[in-house]
Design an enzyme around this catalytic site. Structure first.
Site, mmCIF file in Angstrom:
data_model
loop_
_atom_site.group_PDB
_atom_site.id
_atom_site.type_symbol
_atom_site.label_atom_id
_atom_site.label_comp_id
_atom_site.label_asym_id
_atom_site.label_seq_id
_atom_site.Cartn_x
_atom_site.Cartn_y
_atom_site.Cartn_z
ATOM 1 N N ASP A 44 -36.390 15.054 37.290
ATOM 2 C CA ASP A 44 -36.832 16.287 36.851
ATOM 3 C C ASP A 44 -37.908 17.000 37.638
ATOM 4 O O ASP A 44 -38.422 17.898 37.788
ATOM 5 C CB ASP A 44 -36.619 16.971 35.387
ATOM 6 C CG ASP A 44 -37.686 16.037 34.519
ATOM 7 O OD1 ASP A 44 -38.505 15.172 35.122
ATOM 8 O OD2 ASP A 44 -38.012 16.588 33.566
ATOM 9 N N SER A 45 -38.793 15.716 38.169
ATOM 10 C CA SER A 45 -39.805 16.196 38.960
ATOM 11 C C SER A 45 -39.396 17.267 40.167
ATOM 12 O O SER A 45 -40.270 17.814 41.013
ATOM 13 C CB SER A 45 -40.321 14.906 39.800
ATOM 14 O OG SER A 45 -39.456 14.059 40.153
ATOM 15 N N ASP A 83 -31.953 12.728 35.488
ATOM 16 C CA ASP A 83 -32.821 13.003 34.301
ATOM 17 C C ASP A 83 -32.278 14.137 33.521
ATOM 18 O O ASP A 83 -31.579 15.135 34.245
ATOM 19 C CB ASP A 83 -34.361 13.652 35.052
ATOM 20 C CG ASP A 83 -35.351 12.707 34.665
ATOM 21 O OD1 ASP A 83 -35.267 11.693 34.061
ATOM 22 O OD2 ASP A 83 -36.380 12.869 35.277
ATOM 23 N N LYS A 113 -31.275 9.596 32.290
ATOM 24 C CA LYS A 113 -32.530 9.210 31.698
ATOM 25 C C LYS A 113 -32.971 10.476 30.881
ATOM 26 O O LYS A 113 -32.789 11.395 31.130
ATOM 27 C CB LYS A 113 -33.507 9.037 32.929
ATOM 28 C CG LYS A 113 -34.852 8.640 32.586
ATOM 29 C CD LYS A 113 -35.674 8.010 33.500
ATOM 30 C CE LYS A 113 -36.446 9.202 34.460
ATOM 31 N NZ LYS A 113 -37.496 9.925 33.747
ATOM 32 N N GLU A 115 -36.454 11.475 28.052
ATOM 33 C CA GLU A 115 -37.891 11.029 27.698
ATOM 34 C C GLU A 115 -38.029 11.015 26.163
ATOM 35 O O GLU A 115 -37.405 11.661 25.341
ATOM 36 C CB GLU A 115 -38.823 12.083 28.194
ATOM 37 C CG GLU A 115 -39.053 12.370 29.652
ATOM 38 C CD GLU A 115 -40.195 13.318 29.972
ATOM 39 O OE1 GLU A 115 -40.727 13.824 29.254
ATOM 40 O OE2 GLU A 115 -39.945 13.477 31.186
ATOM 41 N N GLU A 181 -44.735 4.987 32.113
ATOM 42 C CA GLU A 181 -45.449 5.932 33.010
ATOM 43 C C GLU A 181 -46.784 5.862 32.301
ATOM 44 O O GLU A 181 -47.081 6.264 31.363
ATOM 45 C CB GLU A 181 -44.788 7.238 32.935
ATOM 46 C CG GLU A 181 -45.665 8.269 33.808
ATOM 47 C CD GLU A 181 -44.836 9.330 34.392
ATOM 48 O OE1 GLU A 181 -43.663 9.564 34.271
ATOM 49 O OE2 GLU A 181 -45.446 10.137 34.947
HETATM 50 O O1 KIV Z 1 -38.785 13.164 37.284
HETATM 51 C C1 KIV Z 1 -39.118 11.948 37.926
HETATM 52 O O2 KIV Z 1 -39.543 11.789 39.140
HETATM 53 C C2 KIV Z 1 -39.334 10.802 36.912
HETATM 54 C C3 KIV Z 1 -39.977 9.526 37.720
HETATM 55 C C4 KIV Z 1 -40.982 9.649 38.223
HETATM 56 C C5 KIV Z 1 -40.177 8.312 36.594
HETATM 57 O O3 KIV Z 1 -39.163 11.066 35.781
HETATM 58 NA NA NA Z 2 -38.490 12.934 35.076
#
Ligand code: KIV
Ligand code: NA
Length: 275
Positions: A44-45, A83, A113, A115, A181
């Site tokens: 989600d970055s 994510d 994924k 959190e 992280e």
């Molecule tokens: O969103 C993302 O890119 C991440 C990774 C950096 C682990 O969660």
């Molecule tokens: Na993320």
């Protein structure tokens, strides 16, 4: 070509050659990542890196699905993990299953994924028992930036025990791996030794069972922040800036386009390419 990496293969990689993971958000980047990585994470970055959002909080399920579809078309080998964005899973196991199953079905990923540690254990158990492999994410969890008050190192001193409990809780709940992280090396090392699933570190030292970075960070394409844990393997942002500067100058000076970029009245006698 080799068949795609599976979540059980990721578990089996525990303690062996470190797992290599990078983010990808587009088809061409997915192709580049696929050639050398075990896992491609549609993080989600993407909201900060490609959409200019101030944090990951504004990322939607539809954005993750769209980027997931693009990445899917670029992968043959790497395990694709997508994510779950903020607000799409925290209400409870049912909401998480409804949205995660949509991501899997529409984007075509084999895992998601999310959190959170102890708080998310029940949800992780619910998903994994119903066919959705989950990569967990503990330590600094960027969707909680407002609770943390910033992107600070997590789990120093007294706070270590909470992260250990989080990591154990997600492993017990059935996560096939866990991202650690921005935690101290000693803590990452201890968690990696105590868990039976691989730890994938970002700002968590080489003690982890694998590493992940945001691909645009390590390529020098996204430069708004520069966390200590990012190693720049290229300076593509600088390269792109000078290429664009040169193009602008050449257009203004009528240097570009040159003869080789221009079409004549008749095709060339011996056609070569786009004549
Ligand atoms: O969103 C993302 O890119 C991440 C990774 C950096 C682990 O969660
Ligand atoms: Na993320």
């Amino acid at each position: 070509h080799s068949r795609a990496v599976t979540p059980p293969q990721v578990v089996a990689a525990k303690g062996g050659t470190p797992l290599v993971c990078l983010t990808a958000y587009t088809t061409p980047m997915a192709r580049l990542v696929d050639a050398h990585c075990d896992i491609a994470l549609v993080g989600d970055s993407v909201g900060m890196v490609l959409h200019g959002l101030p944090s990951t909080l504004g990322v939607t399920l539809d954005m993750m699905i769209m980027h997931g579809k693009a990445v899917r078309r670029g992968l043959e080998h790497a395990l694709m993990v997508v994510d779950m964005p903020f607000g799409s899973y925290e209400e409870g196991p049912e909401q998480a299953f409804r949205n995660a199953s949509r991501v899997m079905a529409e984007a075509g990923c084999a895992a998601v994924k999310l959190e959170g540690g102890e708080t998310m254990a029940e949800t992780i158990r619910f998903l994994t028992r119903r066919g959705i492999p989950v990569m967990a994410h503990v330590g600094l969890t960027p969707q909680a930036v407002n609770t943390f008050g910033g992107y600070t190192v997590q789990g120093r001193g007294e706070a270590a025990s909470r992260i250990i409990r989080d990591a154990k809780a997600v492993a017990d709940a059935g996560a096939f791996s866990v991202v650690l992280e921005k935690v101290p090396e000693s803590l990452a090392s201890r968690i990696t030794k105590e868990l039976a699933i691989p730890t994938i570190g970002i700002g968590a030292s080489a003690a982890c069972d694998g590493q992940v970075l945001v691909v645009d960070d390590m390529l020098g394409m996204f430069t708004d922040f520069r966390p200590k844990f990012v190693k720049r393997y290229a300076e593509l942002g600088t390269e792109a800036a000078s290429a664009i500067e040169m193009y602008a100058a050449e257009v203004r000076a009528r240097i570009f386009p040159a003869a080789e970029h221009v079409f004549g009245d008749a095709p060339k006698a011996v056609p070569k390419g786009d004549t």
